[in-house]
Design a protein around this motif. Structure first.
Motif, PDB file in Angstrom:
ATOM      1  N   LEU A   1       0.829  -1.204   0.000  1.00  0.00           N
ATOM      2  CA  LEU A   1       0.000   0.000   0.000  1.00  0.00           C
ATOM      3  C   LEU A   1       0.867   1.259   0.000  1.00  0.00           C
ATOM      4  O   LEU A   1       0.541   2.253  -0.667  1.00  0.00           O
ATOM      5  N   LEU A   2       1.978   1.234   0.763  1.00  0.00           N
ATOM      6  CA  LEU A   2       2.886   2.376   0.764  1.00  0.00           C
ATOM      7  C   LEU A   2       3.473   2.607  -0.631  1.00  0.00           C
ATOM      8  O   LEU A   2       3.559   3.739  -1.112  1.00  0.00           O
ATOM      9  N   ALA A   3       3.891   1.507  -1.270  1.00  0.00           N
ATOM     10  CA  ALA A   3       4.439   1.626  -2.623  1.00  0.00           C
ATOM     11  C   ALA A   3       3.374   2.097  -3.604  1.00  0.00           C
ATOM     12  O   ALA A   3       3.649   2.918  -4.493  1.00  0.00           O
ATOM     13  N   ALA A   4       2.147   1.607  -3.439  1.00  0.00           N
ATOM     14  CA  ALA A   4       1.064   2.049  -4.322  1.00  0.00           C
ATOM     15  C   ALA A   4       0.806   3.539  -4.143  1.00  0.00           C
ATOM     16  O   ALA A   4       0.518   4.256  -5.114  1.00  0.00           O
ATOM     17  N   GLY A   5       0.925   4.026  -2.898  1.00  0.00           N
ATOM     18  CA  GLY A   5       0.753   5.458  -2.661  1.00  0.00           C
ATOM     19  C   GLY A   5       1.823   6.282  -3.361  1.00  0.00           C
ATOM     20  O   GLY A   5       1.539   7.337  -3.938  1.00  0.00           O
ATOM     21  N   VAL A   6       3.060   5.801  -3.327  1.00  0.00           N
ATOM     22  CA  VAL A   6       4.149   6.503  -4.021  1.00  0.00           C
ATOM     23  C   VAL A   6       3.899   6.526  -5.528  1.00  0.00           C
ATOM     24  O   VAL A   6       4.061   7.557  -6.195  1.00  0.00           O
ATOM     25  N   LEU A   7       3.483   5.365  -6.074  1.00  0.00           N
ATOM     26  CA  LEU A   7       3.206   5.298  -7.504  1.00  0.00           C
ATOM     27  C   LEU A   7       2.081   6.251  -7.890  1.00  0.00           C
ATOM     28  O   LEU A   7       2.160   6.968  -8.898  1.00  0.00           O
ATOM     29  N   HIS A   8       1.033   6.278  -7.074  1.00  0.00           N
ATOM     30  CA  HIS A   8      -0.109   7.142  -7.383  1.00  0.00           C
ATOM     31  C   HIS A   8       0.303   8.610  -7.354  1.00  0.00           C
ATOM     32  O   HIS A   8      -0.067   9.390  -8.243  1.00  0.00           O
ATOM     33  N   ARG A   9       1.084   8.994  -6.356  1.00  0.00           N
ATOM     34  CA  ARG A   9       1.524  10.386  -6.241  1.00  0.00           C
ATOM     35  C   ARG A   9       2.433  10.764  -7.419  1.00  0.00           C
ATOM     36  O   ARG A   9       2.353  11.863  -7.966  1.00  0.00           O
ATOM     37  N   THR A  10       3.277   9.827  -7.827  1.00  0.00           N
ATOM     38  CA  THR A  10       4.193  10.101  -8.938  1.00  0.00           C
ATOM     39  C   THR A  10       3.442  10.265 -10.251  1.00  0.00           C
ATOM     40  O   THR A  10       3.778  11.121 -11.081  1.00  0.00           O
ATOM     41  N   LEU A  11       2.425   9.444 -10.447  1.00  0.00           N
ATOM     42  CA  LEU A  11       1.726   9.441 -11.722  1.00  0.00           C
ATOM     43  C   LEU A  11       0.694  10.547 -11.853  1.00  0.00           C
ATOM     44  O   LEU A  11       0.144  10.747 -12.951  1.00  0.00           O
ATOM     45  N   GLN A  12       0.422  11.243 -10.770  1.00  0.00           N
ATOM     46  CA  GLN A  12      -0.589  12.296 -10.839  1.00  0.00           C
ATOM     47  C   GLN A  12      -0.222  13.367 -11.868  1.00  0.00           C
ATOM     48  O   GLN A  12      -1.088  13.943 -12.522  1.00  0.00           O
ATOM     49  N   GLY A  13       1.066  13.662 -11.985  1.00  0.00           N
ATOM     50  CA  GLY A  13       1.480  14.707 -12.914  1.00  0.00           C
ATOM     51  C   GLY A  13       1.835  14.203 -14.295  1.00  0.00           C
ATOM     52  O   GLY A  13       2.355  14.969 -15.118  1.00  0.00           O
ATOM     53  N   LEU A  14       1.578  12.914 -14.560  1.00  0.00           N
ATOM     54  CA  LEU A  14       1.959  12.334 -15.858  1.00  0.00           C
ATOM     55  C   LEU A  14       0.735  12.069 -16.718  1.00  0.00           C
ATOM     56  O   LEU A  14      -0.363  11.813 -16.215  1.00  0.00           O
ATOM     57  N   HIS A  15       0.951  12.103 -18.015  1.00  0.00           N
ATOM     58  CA  HIS A  15      -0.062  11.665 -18.963  1.00  0.00           C
ATOM     59  C   HIS A  15       0.427  10.375 -19.628  1.00  0.00           C
ATOM     60  O   HIS A  15       1.626  10.117 -19.718  1.00  0.00           O
ATOM     61  N   TYR A  16      -0.533   9.600 -20.116  1.00  0.00           N
ATOM     62  CA  TYR A  16      -0.190   8.338 -20.778  1.00  0.00           C
ATOM     63  C   TYR A  16       0.748   8.578 -21.953  1.00  0.00           C
ATOM     64  O   TYR A  16       1.689   7.826 -22.180  1.00  0.00           O
ATOM     65  N   ARG A  17       0.499   9.658 -22.699  1.00  0.00           N
ATOM     66  CA  ARG A  17       1.359   9.923 -23.864  1.00  0.00           C
ATOM     67  C   ARG A  17       2.801  10.240 -23.439  1.00  0.00           C
ATOM     68  O   ARG A  17       3.746   9.947 -24.178  1.00  0.00           O
ATOM     69  N   ASP A  18       2.974  10.858 -22.228  1.00  0.00           N
ATOM     70  CA  ASP A  18       4.330  11.121 -21.745  1.00  0.00           C
ATOM     71  C   ASP A  18       5.079   9.811 -21.494  1.00  0.00           C
ATOM     72  O   ASP A  18       6.260   9.677 -21.846  1.00  0.00           O
ATOM     73  N   LEU A  19       4.382   8.869 -20.876  1.00  0.00           N
ATOM     74  CA  LEU A  19       5.002   7.570 -20.609  1.00  0.00           C
ATOM     75  C   LEU A  19       5.298   6.835 -21.911  1.00  0.00           C
ATOM     76  O   LEU A  19       6.366   6.230 -22.075  1.00  0.00           O
ATOM     77  N   HIS A  20       4.351   6.907 -22.842  1.00  0.00           N
ATOM     78  CA  HIS A  20       4.545   6.253 -24.139  1.00  0.00           C
ATOM     79  C   HIS A  20       5.749   6.856 -24.870  1.00  0.00           C
ATOM     80  O   HIS A  20       6.581   6.138 -25.448  1.00  0.00           O
ATOM     81  N   THR A  21       5.864   8.170 -24.802  1.00  0.00           N
ATOM     82  CA  THR A  21       6.994   8.840 -25.458  1.00  0.00           C
ATOM     83  C   THR A  21       8.319   8.457 -24.798  1.00  0.00           C
ATOM     84  O   THR A  21       9.328   8.213 -25.479  1.00  0.00           O
ATOM     85  N   ALA A  22       8.319   8.383 -23.459  1.00  0.00           N
ATOM     86  CA  ALA A  22       9.544   8.011 -22.747  1.00  0.00           C
ATOM     87  C   ALA A  22       9.978   6.596 -23.102  1.00  0.00           C
ATOM     88  O   ALA A  22      11.189   6.320 -23.240  1.00  0.00           O
ATOM     89  N   LEU A  23       9.032   5.708 -23.299  1.00  0.00           N
ATOM     90  CA  LEU A  23       9.373   4.338 -23.693  1.00  0.00           C
ATOM     91  C   LEU A  23       9.998   4.316 -25.083  1.00  0.00           C
ATOM     92  O   LEU A  23      10.969   3.594 -25.325  1.00  0.00           O
ATOM     93  N   THR A  24       9.439   5.082 -25.994  1.00  0.00           N
ATOM     94  CA  THR A  24       9.967   5.064 -27.358  1.00  0.00           C
ATOM     95  C   THR A  24      11.347   5.712 -27.442  1.00  0.00           C
ATOM     96  O   THR A  24      12.092   5.459 -28.398  1.00  0.00           O
TER      97      THR A  24
END
Length: 866
Positions: free
Chosen positions: A37-60
């Motif tokens: 749950l602690l790790a899920a909270g960190v992930l949720h807080r980190t992803l709040q400022g991200l968009h799916y396209r940003d992650l997709h672009t970073a992967l490419t």
């Protein structure tokens, strides 16, 4: 056999013991949940400022050379890991070709890295391979302990260096600089202590009654070198995937080790979520969030998923090869093998296929492909295929459980759903990559028809909590991914009805609702439909079949099936059976399967599968040491219960000083006119009233109630099926015991042993002496005196807590049971002692299993202490 003569003394355990038992059982899962749950909270807080396209672009943006370097480092890392097994097998004296050891090691590490609980998952894989090559269960335990020591050596040594010299800013802020340094010194001291012990002790370290085998300083140094290289390579894989200009390798290494430690502590399979959340917290200020998350996703694929897929394919091919070998050499079907790995491998593939379809339905499609497809097909069909693909995904998730149970219908359904999933993947957006993945999984199913030989109803099962959580987690993951991918889309009611090529969010909403409704409908149907009866006690016809089997066996425990308090599971050929009782979630089989040895593996497997069908815990109670491989092959844990006393009758005599006391007792009985005779089973009915009077006096005097399961009870139906030995005085029965004869005059044993109120002292000794002489005269070779619980427990790497606890209770547990007194009583007959074991699923279930077995024997939890 019945231990009526032991006069046990029991007392109810205090609330502190009960609380500690609950804490031991619930503590680790609660810790895992908290870390997750602690790790899920960190992930949720980190992803709040991200968009799916940003992650997709970073992967490419991750260059191909970085990916190839990560793959190369991963391969090198797993090769280094296999060096631990090579080193360990040489230490244990096993001479096997190196490539075989390396292959088994790679498969074991690939599975344990993903599944977690390495002691169980990795051990079962190693047992599968190494047992063929001559490594016994005892040495396998030491090999696992050797590998575990190496694992921690590298982690502690590199962790100490990182904390002392290169601790990251976040670690220092979280722990404090002084605390970080002190922790580093402690870790370094543990490594030094291990090396020092190996340098000063040649072969073993004795700690109380526990003996630890030591590899010696040269091998300990080799362990340290291999493990340190392993951790460095594993961290290098992540470093290779991080963007250029990121933190230095020493910082990445420190954060990586900390995240791995938390992942292991959580017991979450593969540290999933905990590992990623920890690294986001530790490196998030030094690497852009979208780049770090993209690197972590790719790391999970390269370092975990690809090796796991390779390992599963190796296991599947090995299972098929073993199957063909058995067909060629032994001429028997897979139903007679003991391995269950192949159906579980295919169940993983089935579940993964469902998850792929769900996650694919939650993410935007490639619009260029959609546009190309729209020129050939109507938009409504493309939209419908997207909806149906998610429903097929739920179907595959639900079907995976039936696939693991080897159901014939599940095999054909899985093939149909996978084929339909391939079609839907191609239709919804020309997603050929997804179709290829599903095609590979389908290719693994097609040649595996022989594994699916069970014709049970696909609906007659109970989903365990693990399956329910896995399926629910998969659906929730797809919903979360979709919400993340489309959170920039403003919600409105019209989204549900929009059908257009450029409208991905509506397709996600409709597909998600379809998947959720499908799952909810299935769950409602499961809850509302009536369940069939789980177990049924045997009728006269089944007891007659069981008796026919028992009469062919040299062992005598099978006669307890005639008590009619246990259900019977027969082999398909009716030449063997398992007798079992159910209490709570524990399904306890008494002893090994009764019947020919060659029928045992398939019957053990059938029983375990039946128990899993109903979400229970399969247990085998009082099994022989010579048959432990039947249970270890299925990944079950083994602990010693105690020793069984067996008196050799060849050359047995009461002459000499050894049996002086028994001669005295027999002479006294002769002077009192007490005679011995055996009543044949055809005449037992005439003596039942007299026998019942003696039994009632015995129960009243002992303030005891009738027992069951592993013990007999006074039942007229039961007693009339066996001969009864009695001691009489002037025609009145003073003591009796029913006899359990083995086939071929191999073994004689007894069950009920009861005597009247006015019986003289030592009368049961006299009865035993008469029985041994009587059995010897009729050609029996062994007289079985039954078990002495908790006696002779040895230290074992697989039962570090059980063995010391059992020995402590054995020596100091007079308030509960006269353990030492029972063994001392049987010892005066100078028996040979043979170990008896408990096979159970492992983990933290042992206290619950033992409680359920005690309740089965007593007739309920409330009667355990009466």
């Amino acid at each position: 056999m019945n231990q009526d003569q032991s006069e046990p003394r029991r007392a109810t355990p205090g609330p502190l013991m009960a609380f500690m038992a609950i804490l031991r059982s619930a503590g680790p899962p609660l810790l895992a949940l908290l870390l997750f749950l602690l790790a899920a909270g960190v992930l949720h807080r980190t992803l709040q400022g991200l968009h799916y396209r940003d992650l997709h672009t970073a992967l490419t943006r991750i260059p191909a050379r970085a990916l190839w370097l990560a793959l190369l480092l991963t391969a090198l890392n797993y090769l280094v890991l296999s060096g631990n097994d090579l080193l360990g097998t040489r230490w244990l004296g096993l001479r096997v070709r190196r490539w075989r050891v390396m292959l088994a090691s790679l498969v074991a590490y690939s599975i344990s890295n993903n599944v977690g609980f390495a002691l169980l998952s990795g051990t079962s894989v190693r047992h599968r391979f190494f047992s063929r090559w001559g490594l016994g269960a005892g040495n396998l335990a030491w090999l696992v302990a050797f590998n575990s020591a190496g694992y921690w050596l590298g982690l502690l040594s590199l962790g100490s260096i990182s904390l002392l010299f290169h601790s990251s800013l976040q670690l220092e802020e979280g722990l404090g600089q002084l605390s970080a340094r002190l922790l580093g010194l402690l870790m370094l001291a543990l490594v030094g202590a291990y090396l020092a012990v190996n340098a000063t002790r040649r072969e073993e370290l004795v700690i109380g009654s526990f003996r630890v085998r030591l590899p010696g300083l040269p091998r300990a140094l080799a362990q340290l070198a291999l493990s340190s290289t392993d951790w460095l390579l594993a961290a290098s894989v992540l470093a290779a995937l991080l963007p250029a200009g990121g933190p230095p390798f020493t910082t990445v290494l420190g954060a990586f080790l900390a995240a791995q430690f938390l992942g292991v502590a959580s017991n979450v399979p593969g540290g999933l979520g905990v590992f990623e959340g920890s690294l986001l917290a530790l490196l998030g200020s030094q690497v852009p969030s979208e780049s770090l998350l993209a690197s972590l996703l790719l790391y999970r694929l390269v370092y975990y998923a690809l090796p796991l897929a390779t390992a599963l394919l190796v296991l599947l091919s090995d299972e098929l090869r073993q199957h063909r070998s058995r067909l060629a050499v032994l001429g028997r079907s897979l139903g007679q093998t003991s391995a269950l790995l192949a159906p579980r491998v295919l169940a993983v593939f089935c579940f993964a296929a469902g998850l792929i379809l769900l996650l694919s339905g939650a993410t935007p499609a490639e619009h260029s492909r959609l546009l190309a497809m729209s020129r050939l097909l109507p938009e409504e069909l493309l939209d419908l295929s997207h909806f149906l693909a998610s429903i097929l995904g739920v179907g595959l998730l639900l079907l995976a459980q039936a696939v693991s149970r080897r159901l014939r219908s599940a095999y054909f359904l899985a093939i149909a759903l996978l084929a339909a999933g391939i079609v839907m993947s191609l239709l919804k957006a020309g997603d050929w990559e997804e179709a290829v993945l599903l095609g590979l999984m389908l290719a693994a199913f097609i040649p595996s028809r022989a594994f699916f030989d069970r014709r049970a109803d696909i609906a007659e099962t109970r989903f365990t909590r693990a399956w329910i959580l896995a399926i629910g987690g998969a659906l929730l993951s797809s919903l979360w991914l979709g919400a993340f991918a489309y959170r920039h889309v403003e919600y409105s009611d019209t989204l549900w009805w929009k059908v257009a090529l450029d409208q991905d969010a509506p397709r996600f909403l409709r597909a998600s609702v379809g998947a959720a409704v499908t799952l909810l409908g299935f769950a409602s149907w499961r809850l509302l439909r009536p369940l069939k009866r789980v177990i049924r006690l045997p009728d006269d016809a089944e007891l007659d079949r069981a008796r026919a089997v028992i009469q062919t066996q040299s062992g005598t425990q099978g006669w307890l099936a005639l008590v009619r308090d246990k259900a019977l599971l027969f082999s398909p050929t009716q030449d063997a059976f398992v007798m079992y009782g159910v209490h709570g979630r524990t399904w306890a089989a008494l002893g090994d399967p009764v019947g020919p040895l060659e029928s045992a593996p398939a019957l053990v497997r059938a029983f375990v599968e039946q128990v899993h069908d109903w979400g229970g815990r399969p247990v085998f109670y009082q099994v022989q040491g010579s048959r432990l491989s039947h249970y270890a092959d299925l990944g079950m844990a083994l602990v010693k219960l105690g020793d069984e006393a067996r008196v050799p009758l060849e050359g047995f005599t009461l002459q000499g000083g050894r049996y002086r006391e028994l001669r005295t007792v027999l002479n006294r009985c002769e002077r009192l006119g007490i005679g011995f005779r055996v009543i044949p089973e055809s005449e037992v009915a005439e003596a039942l009233d007299a026998l019942e009077s003696v039994s009632s006096q015995w129960l009243t005097r002992k303030s005891a109630s009738e027992k069951g399961f592993s013990l007999g009870c006074f039942s007229r139906d039961y007693l009339t099926r066996l001969p009864v030995a009695v001691l009489e005085q002037e025609g009145r029965i003073l003591a009796f015991s029913n006899l359990l004869p083995g086939a071929d005059h191999e073994e004689m044993s007894v069950d009920l042993m009861r005597f009247a109120d006015d019986a003289p002292n030592g009368l049961m000794d006299a009865l035993f002496a008469h029985l041994m002489l009587w059995s010897q005269a009729r050609g029996y070779r062994v007289f079985n005196l039954g078990m002495a619980p908790l006696s002779g427990l040895e230290p074992s790497p697989f039962s570090k807590l059980w063995s010391p606890a059992g020995r402590f209770v054995y020596r100091h547990g007079d308030a509960f049971y006269n353990f030492e007194g029972l063994r001392a009583y049987k010892q005066k007959f100078h028996p040979e002692w043979e170990a008896r074991y408990l096979a159970y699923p492992g983990g933290l279930a042992l206290p619950l299993v033992l409680t359920d077995i005690a309740a089965l024997s007593a007739g309920g939890l409330t009667r355990i202490f009466h």
